[in-house]
Design an enzyme around this catalytic site. Structure first.
Site, mmCIF file in Angstrom:
data_model
loop_
_atom_site.group_PDB
_atom_site.id
_atom_site.type_symbol
_atom_site.label_atom_id
_atom_site.label_comp_id
_atom_site.label_asym_id
_atom_site.label_seq_id
_atom_site.Cartn_x
_atom_site.Cartn_y
_atom_site.Cartn_z
ATOM 1 C CG ASP A 1 -5.208 -4.943 -5.227
ATOM 2 O OD1 ASP A 1 -4.216 -5.398 -5.830
ATOM 3 O OD2 ASP A 1 -5.495 -3.731 -5.216
ATOM 4 C CG ASP B 1 -0.800 -6.564 -8.131
ATOM 5 O OD1 ASP B 1 -1.468 -6.412 -9.171
ATOM 6 O OD2 ASP B 1 -0.425 -5.627 -7.416
ATOM 7 C CD GLU B 2 -6.205 -5.382 -9.719
ATOM 8 O OE1 GLU B 2 -7.221 -5.194 -9.017
ATOM 9 O OE2 GLU B 2 -5.681 -4.482 -10.414
#
Length: 455
Positions: free
Chosen positions: A57, A150-151
């Site tokens: 993350d 973003d993860e």
């Protein structure tokens, strides 16, 4: 006499890896310094070198990108979001110290922190950086399941022969590489399954590396609040708390019939998660069901030309995401919100799947034109699509590519497709802001006339 035992360790500074030997079973023993560089950023765990499921993350991603691009923002409270009537899309860790969080109204965030710096979102830029990190993930393993820009989950099972090192070591090196090459930090959670890896990555932010072993999973969860469980929403949490179930251990011990009464068909899944069990695999072909983009206006808008200009920009944003993910839209939805927050949505199915912005805008414009009038004002506009992804087994047939040699008098929109492809190429080379349509140029000119420069 207590038998000796050892724990695996990795130094996150010099990447030295090995085992520490201990004469006893003292679990409270502090993490020793690295024997090579003396650094204190040492990961120490019994199962460190046998775990293969990770959740990665990025830390306060949007804000981290903005601070990377403008170092003057370092150490300052920053949010990425809309104007006074918008919401917080992301808050940096400095801003979070003031109680600011994602989805909070921007005016409330400003009230909590008068010195707050508000930055307008640059979604295409964040997506570009996110794709760079995603490619770095794919260099570790083909089993990558993105959860957002973003993860992602990564399954590194079977990669040790390829990388000549354990998954734990690969992940530590990955953190260093992202920091040095991209300029942002990521937090890593390493565990035996997806649910526990997701929980682990939240325990040591930012720039953290946290490990939860298979043997300890259920005991580790025993006294943790139920809301720590992956995917458990606020409504379900309230139901559990109202029934006296506050800790994960309470759920683990709860009889199945009672839990089903509270959670319905989700009961079995939640009980497994509370016991540290998650049988799900990483889904590399999981497709998004929809893609959308919306904006809240600083001032209410009623003029149709202004609404269409904003819709065109939103359609371009949606189109770019479709192109990046190799997906096609099968319908278009327009979302409009009145000043009193009354919400209106209109949807139309496309004649054929597409990812072209001009085709999406054409349909969106028709939907907006039917609702707009001089006596109606709006505070929010959104454009979204439902998608089909051929790679994920979609059943819709994507539209064929344009025939570059078709006579222009027989063109059915393919000429505009070719023009859009050319403009996409220019935007990629020069930047999206340098290529504007006449509609957007006129809209910006009208805005400048309404708000003349006071200087």
């Amino acid at each position: 006499m207590t038998p000796a035992h050892s724990k695996g360790f990795i130094c996150r500074d010099c990447l030295l890896a090995g085992h520490y030997g201990f004469a006893g079973q003292d679990e409270g023993l502090s993490v020793p310094a690295c024997p090579s560089c003396g650094g204190s950023r040492v990961v120490l765990h019994d199962e460190l070198f046998s775990l293969t499921m990770a959740h990665i993350d990025c830390d306060a991603f949007y804000c981290s990108v903005e601070k990377r691009d403008n170092p003057d923002l370092n150490g300052k409270p920053v949010i990425v979001g809309g104007g006074d009537r918008g919401v917080v899309a992301a808050a940096c860790y400095v801003a979070r110290q003031y109680g600011i969080r994602s989805a909070m109204p921007s005016w409330q965030a400003r009230k909590a922190c008068p010195d707050l710096i508000v930055i307008k979102p640059r979604m295409s830029h964040y997506q570009h950086v996110g794709r760079q990190i995603r490619q770095m993930m794919l260099s570790l393993t083909p089993l990558v399941q993105p959860l957002s820009i973003d993860e992602a989950f990564l399954d590194l099972t079977g990669t040790q022969k390829l990388h000549k090192k354990s998954p734990a070591e690969v992940l530590a090196a990955f953190q260093q590489r992202v920091r040095s090459e991209i300029g942002v930090t990521v937090s890593v959670g390493l565990a035996q399954n997806k649910s526990m890896a997701k929980i682990a990555s939240d325990q040591d932010k930012p720039d953290g590396y946290y490990v939860i072993g298979e043997v300890q999973a259920q005991s580790w969860l025993q006294d943790k609040p139920v809301q720590i469980l992956f995917g458990l929403g606020k409504v379900s949490t309230k139901k559990l708390n109202a029934a006296g179930l506050h800790k994960c251990g309470d759920i683990a011990a709860c009889p199945a019939p009672r839990l089903r009464t509270l959670l319905g068909r989700d009961a079995e899944r939640v009980k497994q998660f509370a016991c540290g069990i998650d049988p799900r695999f990483v889904e590399t072909s999981r497709a998004a069901k929809s893609v959308s983009s919306e904006t809240t206006f600083a001032q209410n808008i009623s003029a149709l030309p202004d609404l269409l200009s904003i819709a065109e920009t939103l359609a371009q944003s949606v189109s770019q995401r479709l192109k990046d993910q190799q997906m096609d839209a099968v319908n278009v939805t327009v979302k409009l919100k009145r000043p009193n927050h009354q919400l209106l949505t209109r949807t139309r199915r496309l004649d054929r799947p597409t990812q072209m912005a001009h085709r999406l805008f054409e349909v969106a414009a028709e939907l907006i034109e039917k609702e707009a009038s001089p006596d109606k004002s709006w505070r929010l506009l959104g454009v979204g699509v439902s998608v089909v992804d051929e790679a994920a087994g979609g059943t819709e047939k994507a539209e064929p590519g344009p025939d570059l040699f078709a006579p222009l008098d027989q063109d059915d929109g393919h000429r505009q497709d070719r023009l859009e492809e050319a403009l996409d190429s220019v935007r990629t080379k020069l930047g999206a802001e340098l290529v504007k349509t006449g509609r957007r140029f006129s809209f910006e000119a009208r805005k400048q006339k309404k708000t003349p420069d006071k200087t």
